[in-house]
Enzyme design. Structure first.
Site, mmCIF file in Angstrom:
data_model
loop_
_atom_site.group_PDB
_atom_site.id
_atom_site.type_symbol
_atom_site.label_atom_id
_atom_site.label_comp_id
_atom_site.label_asym_id
_atom_site.label_seq_id
_atom_site.Cartn_x
_atom_site.Cartn_y
_atom_site.Cartn_z
ATOM 1 N N ARG A 187 0.848 -1.194 0.000
ATOM 2 C CA ARG A 187 0.000 0.000 0.000
ATOM 3 C C ARG A 187 0.888 1.249 0.000
ATOM 4 O O ARG A 187 1.955 1.263 0.620
ATOM 5 C CB ARG A 187 -0.862 -0.029 1.270
ATOM 6 C CG ARG A 187 -1.874 1.102 1.415
ATOM 7 C CD ARG A 187 -2.971 1.040 0.402
ATOM 8 N NE ARG A 187 -4.128 1.844 0.787
ATOM 9 C CZ ARG A 187 -5.077 2.196 -0.075
ATOM 10 N NH1 ARG A 187 -5.025 1.827 -1.352
ATOM 11 N NH2 ARG A 187 -6.117 2.898 0.336
ATOM 12 N N THR A 227 -9.393 0.577 -9.883
ATOM 13 C CA THR A 227 -8.608 -0.468 -9.208
ATOM 14 C C THR A 227 -8.702 -1.709 -10.088
ATOM 15 O O THR A 227 -9.460 -1.718 -11.051
ATOM 16 C CB THR A 227 -9.166 -0.737 -7.782
ATOM 17 O OG1 THR A 227 -9.032 0.457 -7.015
ATOM 18 C CG2 THR A 227 -8.496 -1.873 -7.048
ATOM 19 N N ASN A 256 -6.149 4.198 -7.444
ATOM 20 C CA ASN A 256 -7.351 4.874 -6.956
ATOM 21 C C ASN A 256 -8.239 5.329 -8.112
ATOM 22 O O ASN A 256 -8.731 4.491 -8.838
ATOM 23 C CB ASN A 256 -7.011 6.007 -5.985
ATOM 24 C CG ASN A 256 -8.210 6.358 -5.120
ATOM 25 O OD1 ASN A 256 -9.055 5.515 -4.874
ATOM 26 N ND2 ASN A 256 -8.304 7.592 -4.676
ATOM 27 N N GLU A 279 -4.006 8.052 -4.221
ATOM 28 C CA GLU A 279 -4.493 7.260 -3.089
ATOM 29 C C GLU A 279 -4.649 8.101 -1.814
ATOM 30 O O GLU A 279 -5.309 7.669 -0.868
ATOM 31 C CB GLU A 279 -3.500 6.116 -2.852
ATOM 32 C CG GLU A 279 -4.114 4.798 -2.510
ATOM 33 C CD GLU A 279 -4.783 4.100 -3.683
ATOM 34 O OE1 GLU A 279 -5.998 3.880 -3.599
ATOM 35 O OE2 GLU A 279 -4.109 3.761 -4.661
ATOM 36 N N ASP A 281 -7.923 8.368 -0.129
ATOM 37 C CA ASP A 281 -8.507 7.329 0.739
ATOM 38 C C ASP A 281 -8.337 7.650 2.228
ATOM 39 O O ASP A 281 -8.893 6.962 3.080
ATOM 40 C CB ASP A 281 -7.894 5.958 0.430
ATOM 41 C CG ASP A 281 -8.590 5.281 -0.749
ATOM 42 O OD1 ASP A 281 -9.644 5.769 -1.179
ATOM 43 O OD2 ASP A 281 -8.076 4.265 -1.244
ATOM 44 N N SER A 319 -7.956 1.147 3.126
ATOM 45 C CA SER A 319 -8.357 0.639 1.812
ATOM 46 C C SER A 319 -9.569 -0.274 1.953
ATOM 47 O O SER A 319 -9.887 -0.731 3.053
ATOM 48 C CB SER A 319 -7.190 -0.158 1.217
ATOM 49 O OG SER A 319 -7.573 -0.813 0.033
ATOM 50 N N SER A 320 -10.211 -0.521 0.824
ATOM 51 C CA SER A 320 -11.283 -1.529 0.794
ATOM 52 C C SER A 320 -10.870 -2.761 0.002
ATOM 53 O O SER A 320 -11.653 -3.705 -0.128
ATOM 54 C CB SER A 320 -12.538 -0.938 0.135
ATOM 55 O OG SER A 320 -13.029 0.129 0.899
ATOM 56 N N GLY A 338 -13.594 -1.641 -7.201
ATOM 57 C CA GLY A 338 -14.918 -1.040 -6.998
ATOM 58 C C GLY A 338 -15.053 -0.155 -5.776
ATOM 59 O O GLY A 338 -16.159 0.012 -5.264
ATOM 60 N N GLY A 339 -13.931 0.418 -5.290
ATOM 61 C CA GLY A 339 -14.018 1.378 -4.183
ATOM 62 C C GLY A 339 -14.681 0.764 -2.963
ATOM 63 O O GLY A 339 -14.431 -0.395 -2.624
HETATM 64 N N1 GLY Z 1 -8.252 3.008 -3.641
HETATM 65 C C1 GLY Z 1 -9.152 1.971 -3.444
HETATM 66 C C2 GLY Z 1 -9.007 1.279 -2.146
HETATM 67 O O1 GLY Z 1 -7.893 1.100 -1.707
HETATM 68 O O2 GLY Z 1 -9.961 0.930 -1.518
#
Ligand code: GLY
Length: 560
Positions: free
Chosen positions: A98, A371, A391, A410, A413, A442-443, A462-463
């Site tokens: 990350r 993503t 992102n 990013e 986020d 993050s997701s 998909g965020g």
């Molecule tokens: N940028 C998408 C995530 O890390 O959730």
């Protein structure tokens, strides 16, 4: 009318949970498979497998090729999470590549003088970029898990950057969305536009400078990116355009090895992302809550009701508690315990929606809306599930001249202003406030699911909707669906606030919509589809491998 055998099933589920343990047997297969968001990346992975590489070498090749041919989704200017399972010693680890906030970043860096959030500042241009993690992650995976050299596994990506790839309708859609911001960076416009316009269908995008940067990594490993000529150009380009990166940021970047989040749900072992992804904890909460009822025995209406209610509660906790585990204390054990899930779900009514306003707490801005994800299995049973990101589509839309490296955005986020609504009317939490060297929440949720019969390698971009997509995909897998049906199934999402159930066209029948509305749900049918799931399934009974790429976009899945 909804009927639930809640008390009897509750006792049964306690028994089932107590009996579960992680699968212990080595998985045998004689096939290999790659599913990714772009046909050239899938072919690159298979090329490396057929050249004697293992799933980890193939993961390096697929990641680097996606960086070239899917620049709107991921890249070496971004980061990601690689969930690796090594068959020889039956171990699973998450390589956390990350991005981190630059050392000169500060809590209020995206606030205007009047204290309001400047929504574009964390999205467009070099000030929006975290320090990339993907180059370090690829170097680490090649050195510690691969059979081939980093240079060998980067070969298909370098070739693709030199020879180019063809513009597709999806590329045009992404470039149209970000065209005006891409134009602000001459190097980005030169790489990704055609005469400063969205390229024509079939136009060939070549990236000689990115090829040279990848070659520097092939020659020198991580030092080819974080030190020397490439690093000098990155820093010079960022600083000249008003960014805050320094050489120390690049020198200091380190991947982290994380112990994955493991969830036991009714005979299934779900191995998924740990913090700084919120995915594992949110999914643990959702599955723990759901395990109290016989989900498989429910009607469609009951299933949707309980799924939405557990989403609502778990996303509330995402906003309240989660952040970089190296910088903030997150009560992971408590949040993922069955006792906590029982408490959290105690107020779920069998026949009524719970308004989010009745749950104390705040929400979190959604993660980025692009993503990528890929899934790989090799013939030795090694597996990779990886979700990578820059992102927003095309990240920050900024390329430091001479590098070919498209930088992420990013930093968006993070919670730009904890405790206060952001540009989307949502609120973030203190745990995810900006701090130097900190990883943004993050997701991304790369995942393995295993039961006595089958094993799945699953994930999607998909965020903030990533986690509910993977959750729904896992439930479909548990329900016995095949790979194609799982990636194609219509999706729905609830994230606590706004208190709305979003759904893809076709996800809810007219009758189901009426019933859900009667129960108190606010429904919003989306204009189009979302997500881009990549899935590999091994049937342990037959050793047959199947793979599927989301039909919504342009990926490819191949089994050999
Ligand atoms: N940028 C998408 C995530 O890390 O959730």
């Amino acid at each position: 009318m909804i009927t639930l055998r809640k008390i009897a099933l509750f006792s049964l589920s306690i028994l089932l949970v107590a009996c579960q343990s992680a699968p212990k047997h080595a998985v045998v297969t004689h096939q290999q498979a790659v599913a990714s968001a772009h046909p050239m990346a899938t072919v690159a992975g298979l090329e490396i497998l057929n050249a004697g590489g293992n799933a980890f070498d193939a993961a390096v090749a697929v990641s680097a090729t996606l960086a070239v041919v899917e620049p709107y989704s991921s890249g070496i200017g971004g980061g990601g999470f690689w969930l690796l399972h090594r068959a020889s010693d039956n171990t699973t680890v998450m390589v956390d590549g990350r991005e981190v906030a630059p050392l000169k970043a500060s809590r209020d860096m995206y606030l205007k003088k009047n204290g309001e959030v400047d929504p574009k500042a964390s999205i467009d241009g070099p000030r929006a970029a975290g320090i990339p993690g993907e180059p370090a992650a690829l170097d680490y995976i090649a050195r510690h898990y691969g059979k081939l050299s980093l240079a060998a596994s980067l070969t298909p990506a370098i070739r693709a950057a030199r020879a180019g790839f063809r513009v597709t309708p999806h590329y045009r859609q992404m470039a149209t969305f970000r065209r005006d911001v891409l134009r602000r960076s001459p190097a980005a416009a030169a790489s990704f536009l055609q005469d400063n316009e969205v390229p024509q269908l079939g136009y060939t995008i070549t990236q000689p400078e990115l090829a040279a940067t990848l070659q520097a990594m092939a020659d020198k490993g991580r030092d080819g990116f974080y030190r020397g000529e490439v690093a000098d150009k990155l820093i010079q380009g960022v600083q000249q355009a008003g960014g805050i990166w320094t050489h120390k940021d690049l020198h200091d970047y380190q991947i982290r090895l994380r112990t994955p989040q493991v969830i036991h749900y009714r005979g299934n072992t779900i191995t998924t992302a740990a913090l700084p992804s919120s995915g594992g904890i949110v999914m643990a909460e959702m599955f723990n809550m759901l395990s109290q009822w016989d989900w498989q025995g429910m009607s469609t209406l009951q299933r949707r009701h309980y799924e939405i209610e557990v989403m609502r509660r778990a996303y509330r906790d995402r906003a309240l508690y989660l952040g970089d585990p190296d910088k903030v204390n997150v009560p992971v054990t408590r949040l993922t315990s069955m006792a906590y899930a029982q408490k959290l779900s105690a107020d779920i009514q069998p026949d009524k929606a719970t308004p989010s306003s009745e749950l104390p707490g705040i929400s979190e801005q959604p993660g980025g809306n692009h993503t990528t994800h890929f899934s790989i299995i090799d013939k030795d049973g090694n597996r990779v599930s990886a979700t990578l990101s820059v992102n927003y589509p095309f990240g920050s839309c900024f390329v430091p001249p001479g590098t070919g490296v498209l930088l992420n955005d990013e930093m968006d986020d993070f919670s730009a202003k904890p405790g206060t609504p952001n540009a989307y009317g949502l609120v973030g939490a203190e745990a995810n406030a900006i701090a130097p060297g900190k990883r943004m929440l993050s997701s991304m949720s790369p995942t393995f699911v295993e039961n006595k019969d089958r094993l799945a390698i699953i994930g999607t971009p998909g965020g903030s909707r990533i986690i509910t997509m993977v959750f729904e995909g896992i439930l479909a897998f548990i329900d016995g669906k095949n790979a194609h049906a799982i990636v194609a199934q219509a999706r729905f999402h609830h994230q606590y606030l706004p208190d709305v159930v979003q759904f893809e066209p076709g996800a809810f029948s007219a009758e189901l919509q009426e019933d859900l509305q009667f129960m108190g749900y606010n429904l919003r049918e989306l204009d189009g589809p979302y997500g881009n799931m990549q899935l590999v399934i091994l049937d342990k009974r037959t050793q047959a491998v199947t793979a599927a790429s989301d039909p919504r976009v342009e990926g490819a899945a191949q089994v050999e």
